[in-house]
Write a protein that holds these residues in place. Structure first.
Motif, PDB file in Angstrom:
ATOM      1  N   PHE A  34      27.565  39.229  42.557  1.00  0.00           N
ATOM      2  CA  PHE A  34      26.867  40.603  42.688  1.00  0.00           C
ATOM      3  C   PHE A  34      25.379  40.283  43.082  1.00  0.00           C
ATOM      4  CE2 PHE A  34      26.042  44.957  43.245  1.00  0.00           C
ATOM      5  CZ  PHE A  34      24.850  45.405  42.764  1.00  0.00           C
ATOM      6  N   GLY A  35      24.889  39.273  41.986  1.00  0.00           N
ATOM      7  CA  GLY A  35      23.455  39.039  42.212  1.00  0.00           C
ATOM      8  C   GLY A  35      23.220  38.288  43.675  1.00  0.00           C
ATOM      9  N   LEU A  36      24.305  37.607  44.003  1.00  0.00           N
ATOM     10  CA  LEU A  36      23.891  36.719  45.232  1.00  0.00           C
ATOM     11  C   LEU A  36      23.841  37.661  46.408  1.00  0.00           C
ATOM     12  CD1 LEU A  36      25.614  33.383  46.176  1.00  0.00           C
ATOM     13  CD2 LEU A  36      25.707  35.123  47.676  1.00  0.00           C
ATOM     14  N   PHE A  38      23.234  40.788  46.425  1.00  0.00           N
ATOM     15  CA  PHE A  38      21.963  41.472  46.365  1.00  0.00           C
ATOM     16  C   PHE A  38      20.830  40.750  47.014  1.00  0.00           C
ATOM     17  CE2 PHE A  38      19.622  45.100  45.019  1.00  0.00           C
ATOM     18  CZ  PHE A  38      18.465  44.671  44.748  1.00  0.00           C
ATOM     19  N   GLY A  39      20.920  39.644  46.646  1.00  0.00           N
ATOM     20  CA  GLY A  39      19.725  38.844  47.245  1.00  0.00           C
ATOM     21  C   GLY A  39      20.133  38.748  48.623  1.00  0.00           C
ATOM     22  N   MET A  40      21.090  38.579  49.423  1.00  0.00           N
ATOM     23  CA  MET A  40      21.332  38.485  50.620  1.00  0.00           C
ATOM     24  C   MET A  40      21.150  39.920  51.423  1.00  0.00           C
ATOM     25  SD  MET A  40      24.234  35.588  51.351  1.00  0.00           S
ATOM     26  CE  MET A  40      23.515  35.631  53.160  1.00  0.00           C
ATOM     27  N   VAL A  80      28.763  34.567  50.601  1.00  0.00           N
ATOM     28  CA  VAL A  80      27.824  34.465  51.454  1.00  0.00           C
ATOM     29  C   VAL A  80      28.267  34.833  52.930  1.00  0.00           C
ATOM     30  CG1 VAL A  80      26.515  32.682  52.896  1.00  0.00           C
ATOM     31  CG2 VAL A  80      26.268  32.625  50.396  1.00  0.00           C
ATOM     32  N   ASN A  81      29.487  34.353  53.109  1.00  0.00           N
ATOM     33  CA  ASN A  81      30.170  34.728  54.439  1.00  0.00           C
ATOM     34  C   ASN A  81      30.693  36.244  54.419  1.00  0.00           C
ATOM     35  OD1 ASN A  81      31.074  32.456  56.098  1.00  0.00           O
ATOM     36  ND2 ASN A  81      32.183  31.536  54.710  1.00  0.00           N
ATOM     37  N   LEU A  84      27.467  37.740  55.495  1.00  0.00           N
ATOM     38  CA  LEU A  84      26.878  37.823  56.726  1.00  0.00           C
ATOM     39  C   LEU A  84      27.695  38.687  57.701  1.00  0.00           C
ATOM     40  CD1 LEU A  84      26.223  33.656  56.986  1.00  0.00           C
ATOM     41  CD2 LEU A  84      24.512  35.674  56.772  1.00  0.00           C
ATOM     42  N   LYS A  87      26.608  42.174  57.360  1.00  0.00           N
ATOM     43  CA  LYS A  87      25.028  42.095  58.071  1.00  0.00           C
ATOM     44  C   LYS A  87      25.404  42.315  59.628  1.00  0.00           C
ATOM     45  CE  LYS A  87      21.523  39.938  55.411  1.00  0.00           C
ATOM     46  NZ  LYS A  87      20.365  38.919  55.417  1.00  0.00           N
TER      47      LYS A  87
END
Lengths: 192, 240
Positions: A34-36, A38-40, A80-81, A84, A87
């Motif tokens: 979740f933090g990752l 949130f960072g992205m 990460v995928n 993205l 996004k």
């Protein structure tokens, strides 16, 4: 029952015998994933959606996990995928909201993050730890954290205020976050 | 965990990406790197978690706090400003009345007064001289006097010697004397002897080379000097 097993053992169990073992993986890594996210993504709601979709994707593709990397790294890459993808989706459709009904059964993995009393207690304890960890930071590092997080200043504004180069400001913030991570990991939160 | 800064050198870019302060080309570059570099992805997850912890703490403990209502007592501020202005006036006065400034003002005053008194005394002396000289306007005097005044006595060799046996009237006509400050019979003697007007020596009985014409019969035979005061009555301008 699954708390003493390693991540790789849990994945093996989830693939072969007990899908519920994957729940333990979710419980161990949901916050960091979740933090990752949130960072992205920068937004809590988007991060929650991305985290949810990342675990769903990991569960669907758990059989493809070969054990070449750590489970956490494998989950990070999946997250990460997903971020993205979200996004790109947000970019192509400006105001396209994800149907909340479709992912309701998958909320089992992430519902515990915010709503259970145990997690509320854990959250309160975690806030206390964060407060102590931030207070224990050196003043120059704490200063940058406060200006960025509380005053929501840009790096350029911080640079001009403190009369420091831009790279120095970013370096200090990176160092502050790393030290904060180490202090928080040193005192894990246990829910009684 | 490997040092991200030393390995990939993307620490600054990572922080900028987390806080969404990165341009589009740098963003794509970093995202592609995250997909390819497991260590950077793990590091990014750790840093993002730490950042989220702070974010959560800020939201839980501070975001819900109401902004304090700050009330400014403007009436007290205006009173204080008025008091400051009054104090300021008196402060200005007191700043002007410093010992240094007072002494300077006293010195300047004394200098001005001294110059004034000196100038007054100077002009007073001039007036006294004028009074004693009794300079008479030329227009109101008799022709003989005007001649004596307007035409200064020159050194006339022919008139240098005077025959003692000559009558006063003839001697006065032939040998006019220079016009000198004459002491009036009714005034105090002029004691302001200067180099140009030396004190006449009593023993100096030698007749002067130049004599003013005798314009009237003067009873005092010893006094041969011309007295302008004797030439005129009190009513200046009266002709004889």
């Amino acid at each position: 029952m699954f708390t003493n097993l390693t991540d790789e053992q849990l994945v093996e169990l989830a693939v072969s015998e007990s899908p519920e073992a994957f729940g333990e993986i979710v419980r161990r890594w949901e916050r960091k994933i979740f933090g990752l996210c949130f960072g992205m993504l920068g937004r809590e709601d988007d991060a929650r959606d991305a985290c949810q979709e990342a675990f769903i994707s990991a569960y669907r593709n758990i059989s493809k996990f070969r054990g070449e990397a750590k489970v956490s790294s494998w989950l990070h890459r999946i997250a990460v995928n997903q971020c993205l993808t979200i996004k790109r989706r947000q970019k192509s459709r400006a105001e396209d909201f994800i149907d909340e009904e479709s992912g309701e059964e998958e909320r089992v993995f992430v519902a515990a993050l915010s709503y259970s009393p145990a997690n509320r207690a854990e959250k309160t304890e975690r806030m206390s730890l964060v407060r102590q960890a931030v207070g224990a930071l050196p003043s120059d590092l704490r200063q940058v954290i406060v200006m960025k997080e509380f005053e929501e200043m840009t790096f350029q504004e911080i640079s001009e205020t403190l009369e420091l180069p831009l790279s120095t400001v970013k370096s200090r913030l990176y160092t502050a976050l790393k030290q904060l991570k180490m202090r928080l990991e040193r005192t894990p939160v246990e829910v009684v | 965990m490997k040092d991200l800064e030393k390995q990939c050198g993307l620490a600054d870019l990572m922080v900028s990406y987390i806080y969404d302060e990165v341009g589009t080309p740098e963003r794509r570059k970093f995202e592609e790197h995250l997909l390819s570099c497991i260590d950077c992805a793990d590091e990014f997850a750790e840093i993002s978690n730490a950042r989220f912890s702070i974010f959560e703490w800020q939201k839980e403990e501070f975001a819900h706090l109401a902004t304090p209502e700050i009330v400014i007592p403007y009436e007290l501020q205006s009173d204080a400003a008025a008091q400051e202005s009054q104090a300021g006036f008196w402060e200005v006065i007191s700043s002007l009345l410093t010992p240094a400034k007072l002494s300077l003002a006293a010195t300047v005053t004394m200098v001005v007064l001294g110059v004034g008194f000196w100038s007054i005394g100077y002009f007073d002396q001039g007036d006294l001289q004028l009074a004693t000289n009794r300079i008479v306007p030329v227009e109101s005097s008799s022709p003989e006097i005007r001649t004596a005044i307007m035409d200064p006595v020159r050194d006339d060799p022919e008139a240098a010697t005077i025959d003692p046996t000559m009558s006063d009237e003839a001697a006065a006509k032939l040998d006019p004397r220079p016009v000198t400050p004459v002491q009036s019979r009714n005034s105090k003697p002029n004691r302001n002897f200067t180099a140009s007007n030396p004190k006449p020596k009593k023993e100096d009985s030698a007749p002067a080379t130049l004599r003013a014409p005798r314009l009237n019969n003067y009873d005092d035979l010893d006094d041969r000097s011309l007295r302008l005061a004797d030439l005129f009555d009190e009513d200046i301008g009266a002709t004889r």
